[in-house]
Write a protein that holds these residues in place. Structure first.
Motif, PDB file in Angstrom:
ATOM      1  N   ALA A   1       0.674  -1.194   0.038  1.00 26.20           N
ATOM      2  CA  ALA A   1       0.003  -0.147   0.041  1.00 26.20           C
ATOM      3  C   ALA A   1       0.865   1.111  -0.140  1.00 26.20           C
ATOM      4  O   ALA A   1       2.029   1.448   0.582  1.00 26.20           O
ATOM      5  N   THR A   2       0.401   2.278  -0.778  1.00 26.22           N
ATOM      6  CA  THR A   2       1.210   3.529  -0.789  1.00 26.22           C
ATOM      7  C   THR A   2       0.423   4.894  -0.275  1.00 26.22           C
ATOM      8  O   THR A   2       1.014   5.802  -0.381  1.00 26.22           O
ATOM      9  N   ARG A   3      -0.777   4.478   0.169  1.00 28.00           N
ATOM     10  CA  ARG A   3      -1.654   5.719   0.227  1.00 28.00           C
ATOM     11  C   ARG A   3      -1.838   5.610   2.068  1.00 28.00           C
ATOM     12  O   ARG A   3      -2.357   4.619   2.401  1.00 28.00           O
ATOM     13  N   PHE A   4      -1.378   6.668   2.650  1.00 29.11           N
ATOM     14  CA  PHE A   4      -1.363   6.798   4.041  1.00 29.11           C
ATOM     15  C   PHE A   4      -2.186   7.976   4.475  1.00 29.11           C
ATOM     16  O   PHE A   4      -1.691   9.225   3.931  1.00 29.11           O
ATOM     17  N   VAL A   5      -3.213   7.969   5.157  1.00 26.51           N
ATOM     18  CA  VAL A   5      -4.038   9.023   5.469  1.00 26.51           C
ATOM     19  C   VAL A   5      -3.727   9.826   6.858  1.00 26.51           C
ATOM     20  O   VAL A   5      -4.392  10.709   6.998  1.00 26.51           O
ATOM     21  N   GLN A   6      -3.022   9.189   7.541  1.00 25.42           N
ATOM     22  CA  GLN A   6      -2.562   9.619   8.844  1.00 25.42           C
ATOM     23  C   GLN A   6      -1.156   9.193   9.147  1.00 25.42           C
ATOM     24  O   GLN A   6      -0.578   8.392   8.752  1.00 25.42           O
ATOM     25  N   HIS A   7      -0.390  10.199   9.724  1.00 22.00           N
ATOM     26  CA  HIS A   7       0.738  10.157  10.403  1.00 22.00           C
ATOM     27  C   HIS A   7       0.944  10.483  11.669  1.00 22.00           C
ATOM     28  O   HIS A   7       0.537  11.703  11.985  1.00 22.00           O
ATOM     29  N   SER A   8       1.305   9.645  12.434  1.00 20.36           N
ATOM     30  CA  SER A   8       0.898   9.818  14.086  1.00 20.36           C
ATOM     31  C   SER A   8       2.402   9.441  14.705  1.00 20.36           C
ATOM     32  O   SER A   8       3.156   8.885  14.080  1.00 20.36           O
ATOM     33  N   ARG A   9       2.508  10.000  15.800  1.00 23.71           N
ATOM     34  CA  ARG A   9       3.685   9.792  16.708  1.00 23.71           C
ATOM     35  C   ARG A   9       3.366   9.229  18.100  1.00 23.71           C
ATOM     36  O   ARG A   9       2.244   9.838  18.643  1.00 23.71           O
ATOM     37  N   ALA A  10       3.862   8.604  18.622  1.00 23.52           N
ATOM     38  CA  ALA A  10       3.705   8.036  19.992  1.00 23.52           C
ATOM     39  C   ALA A  10       5.155   8.378  20.815  1.00 23.52           C
ATOM     40  O   ALA A  10       5.971   7.777  20.532  1.00 23.52           O
ATOM     41  N   HIS A  11       4.923   8.974  21.787  1.00 28.99           N
ATOM     42  CA  HIS A  11       6.069   9.103  22.965  1.00 28.99           C
ATOM     43  C   HIS A  11       6.063   8.447  23.986  1.00 28.99           C
ATOM     44  O   HIS A  11       4.960   8.652  24.675  1.00 28.99           O
ATOM     45  N   SER A  12       6.967   7.720  24.432  1.00 25.40           N
ATOM     46  CA  SER A  12       6.872   6.993  25.725  1.00 25.40           C
ATOM     47  C   SER A  12       8.250   7.535  26.903  1.00 25.40           C
ATOM     48  O   SER A  12       9.217   7.475  26.306  1.00 25.40           O
ATOM     49  N   VAL A  13       7.707   8.021  27.833  1.00 25.44           N
ATOM     50  CA  VAL A  13       8.726   8.535  28.870  1.00 25.44           C
ATOM     51  C   VAL A  13       9.890   7.453  29.125  1.00 25.44           C
ATOM     52  O   VAL A  13      10.745   7.398  29.423  1.00 25.44           O
ATOM     53  N   LYS A  14       9.065   5.922  29.847  1.00 24.04           N
ATOM     54  CA  LYS A  14      10.025   5.076  30.746  1.00 24.04           C
ATOM     55  C   LYS A  14      10.271   3.915  29.600  1.00 24.04           C
ATOM     56  O   LYS A  14       9.318   3.478  28.955  1.00 24.04           O
ATOM     57  N   LYS A  15      11.461   3.756  29.943  1.00 26.66           N
ATOM     58  CA  LYS A  15      11.834   2.163  29.329  1.00 26.66           C
ATOM     59  C   LYS A  15      11.094   1.122  29.918  1.00 26.66           C
ATOM     60  O   LYS A  15      10.673   0.932  31.086  1.00 26.66           O
ATOM     61  N   GLY A  16      10.615   0.320  28.977  1.00 27.29           N
ATOM     62  CA  GLY A  16       9.718  -0.672  29.303  1.00 27.29           C
ATOM     63  C   GLY A  16       8.157  -0.494  29.155  1.00 27.29           C
ATOM     64  O   GLY A  16       7.343  -1.421  29.374  1.00 27.29           O
ATOM     65  N   THR A  17       7.815   0.500  28.478  1.00 26.65           N
ATOM     66  CA  THR A  17       6.480   1.000  28.404  1.00 26.65           C
ATOM     67  C   THR A  17       6.046  -0.027  27.137  1.00 26.65           C
ATOM     68  O   THR A  17       6.699  -0.356  26.137  1.00 26.65           O
ATOM     69  N   LEU A  18       4.887  -0.486  27.312  1.00 23.05           N
ATOM     70  CA  LEU A  18       4.091  -1.501  26.591  1.00 23.05           C
ATOM     71  C   LEU A  18       2.910  -0.875  26.094  1.00 23.05           C
ATOM     72  O   LEU A  18       2.028  -0.321  26.762  1.00 23.05           O
TER      73      LEU A  18
END
Length: 183
Positions: free
Chosen positions: A41-58
């Motif tokens: 697929a080459t069509r992407f309608v959203q670009h998101s980021r997730a930031h996690s503060v702590k090592k081990g975050t799941l």
């Protein structure tokens, strides 16, 4: 860019090829033609980021139900993560199998995750950030998941989880989802 299809058909590891000179480097991270040549697929309608503060975050294991199933292209832009995909496709010969990939800014790897897969990740460092290209708009009523520690998958997470949302902690086990669907 180097495209390698994994043993889970449709999941690809994409490794950019930086051009380096005395100024630094230039790296192409996305090429519509190269992706289309691999049948991706080459069509992407959203670009998101997730930031996690702590090592081990799941985070995860997430997916959207049909007809809102998503294709994702995932990369780590800060820190390091263990990125996991689980095959949930009903007629797949690799159904319920999983793969994990270490993604970092220095290895620049990206994981292409087709529709029909659950996705999750665990941070391997403090202050980790993940970028997602997503093929479908977020649809809250279609957003769902399965539990990160489901014995049906036996995922070997590298660390004990240090942080997780209540939602991710309490997703149903696969056998619970299957029993509910049969009703």
């Amino acid at each position: 860019m180097q495209f390698t299809e994994t043993e889970l058909k449709g999941v690809w590891l994409i490794e950019p090829a930086p051009v380096v000179d005395d100024r630094g480097s230039f790296t192409r991270l996305f090429c519509e033609k190269e992706m289309a040549d691999c049948g991706l697929a080459t069509r992407f309608v959203q670009h998101s980021r997730a930031h996690s503060v702590k090592k081990g975050t799941l985070r995860g294991l997430h997916f959207q139900d049909d007809p809102y199933a998503e294709v994702k292209l995932v990369s780590c832009v800060r820190g390091a993560i263990f990125d996991v995909v689980v095959d949930l496709r009903p007629n797949s010969p690799t159904r319920h199998r999983w793969l994990g990939f270490e993604l970092t800014p220095s290895n620049m790897r990206q994981v292409y995750i087709p529709a029909g897969f659950a996705h999750g990740l665990q941070t391997l460092t403090d202050d980790a950030e993940v970028a997602y290209l997503i093929s479908q708009f977020y649809t809250p009523h279609a957003s769902t998941g399965v539990r990160y520690n489901d014995p049906a998958f036996s995922i070997a997470w590298p660390l004990m989880p240090t942080a997780m949302s209540e939602r991710d902690r309490t997703w149903p086990l696969l056998k619970q989802r299957t029993a509910a669907a049969a009703l």
